[in-house]
Design a protein around this motif. Sequence first.
Motif, PDB file in Angstrom:
ATOM      1  N   ALA A  30     -21.784  48.109  37.596  1.00 27.61           N
ATOM      2  CA  ALA A  30     -21.877  47.236  36.421  1.00 27.61           C
ATOM      3  C   ALA A  30     -22.305  48.071  35.233  1.00 27.61           C
ATOM      4  O   ALA A  30     -23.025  49.068  35.376  1.00 27.61           O
ATOM      5  N   THR A  62     -25.708  37.687  32.266  1.00 23.62           N
ATOM      6  CA  THR A  62     -24.335  37.385  31.844  1.00 23.62           C
ATOM      7  C   THR A  62     -24.319  36.433  30.649  1.00 23.62           C
ATOM      8  O   THR A  62     -23.387  36.453  29.851  1.00 23.62           O
ATOM      9  N   CYS A  67     -22.799  42.433  25.930  1.00 22.27           N
ATOM     10  CA  CYS A  67     -21.595  42.420  26.761  1.00 22.27           C
ATOM     11  C   CYS A  67     -21.902  43.088  28.089  1.00 22.27           C
ATOM     12  O   CYS A  67     -22.892  43.805  28.227  1.00 22.27           O
ATOM     13  N   TRP A  68     -21.037  42.823  29.065  1.00 19.94           N
ATOM     14  CA  TRP A  68     -21.203  43.398  30.395  1.00 19.94           C
ATOM     15  C   TRP A  68     -19.833  43.453  31.065  1.00 19.94           C
ATOM     16  O   TRP A  68     -18.904  42.746  30.659  1.00 19.94           O
ATOM     17  N   ALA A  69     -19.714  44.313  32.057  1.00 13.25           N
ATOM     18  CA  ALA A  69     -18.464  44.429  32.804  1.00 13.25           C
ATOM     19  C   ALA A  69     -18.751  44.997  34.191  1.00 13.25           C
ATOM     20  O   ALA A  69     -19.740  45.701  34.389  1.00 13.25           O
ATOM     21  N   ALA A  94     -16.293  50.305  35.045  1.00 17.26           N
ATOM     22  CA  ALA A  94     -17.197  49.303  34.460  1.00 17.26           C
ATOM     23  C   ALA A  94     -17.360  49.557  32.963  1.00 17.26           C
ATOM     24  O   ALA A  94     -17.258  48.634  32.148  1.00 17.26           O
ATOM     25  N   GLY A  97     -14.479  48.588  30.922  1.00 14.44           N
ATOM     26  CA  GLY A  97     -14.321  47.138  30.787  1.00 14.44           C
ATOM     27  C   GLY A  97     -15.167  46.503  29.691  1.00 14.44           C
ATOM     28  O   GLY A  97     -14.995  45.320  29.377  1.00 14.44           O
ATOM     29  N   LEU A  98     -16.086  47.269  29.112  1.00 18.30           N
ATOM     30  CA  LEU A  98     -16.934  46.726  28.043  1.00 18.30           C
ATOM     31  C   LEU A  98     -16.103  46.468  26.789  1.00 18.30           C
ATOM     32  O   LEU A  98     -15.293  47.302  26.400  1.00 18.30           O
ATOM     33  N   ARG A  99     -16.341  45.324  26.144  1.00 17.90           N
ATOM     34  CA  ARG A  99     -15.592  45.022  24.913  1.00 17.90           C
ATOM     35  C   ARG A  99     -16.244  45.672  23.694  1.00 17.90           C
ATOM     36  O   ARG A  99     -15.658  45.691  22.609  1.00 17.90           O
TER      37      ARG A  99
END
Length: 196
Positions: A30, A62, A67-69, A94, A97-99
């Motif tokens: 994560a 969350t 943000c998280w991924a 991971a 995947g972060l925005r």
Amino acid sequence: MSETVKIGGKIIAGVDEAGRGPLAGPVIAAAVILDEARPIEGLADSKKLSASRREVLAVAITDRARCWALGRAEVEEIDKINILQASLLAMKRAVAGLRVIPDLVVVDGNQAPILDCHVQTIIRGDATVAEISAASILAKVARDREMTEMDKIFPGYGFSQHKGYPTELHKQAIRRIGVSAIHRLSYAPVKALLGL
């Protein structure tokens, strides 16, 4: 108690993984960027928290993180490239995947993926750095949930109890039933149990 990393206005992402030690299932990582305006009380190393406390904190993370991924590496990848490289791959996925693109990624331990931004490893970071603690919790909760689901697909191994770790119950099940499609065939204990 974990402390948020503060480096003059820079965006910090914490990264950690869950699932290096198990004999079965994926490794899940994560990446989390916390929001200073929405602090989360009680962040700590996921291994020091009860399962129910991790679940509560995962919802808070969350909900309140900037943000998280999640990222993962499958059993086939673990067997092909080894668990360390698979863990680093999951971490890289991971972060990808972060925005929000971080200025700095802080990683638990002493090994880090190669990324397009600054990376810093921190020994025991999951216990001391809030961003890494949050990542540790999300990775552990995601993997535990998945292994509980795998218990339904592959009954008899006790995945919902030990989450794939090499407990005596798990090893006895492998001896009795053999391996499943989610067992890591490259792991020495699995090879030994199969007599390879």
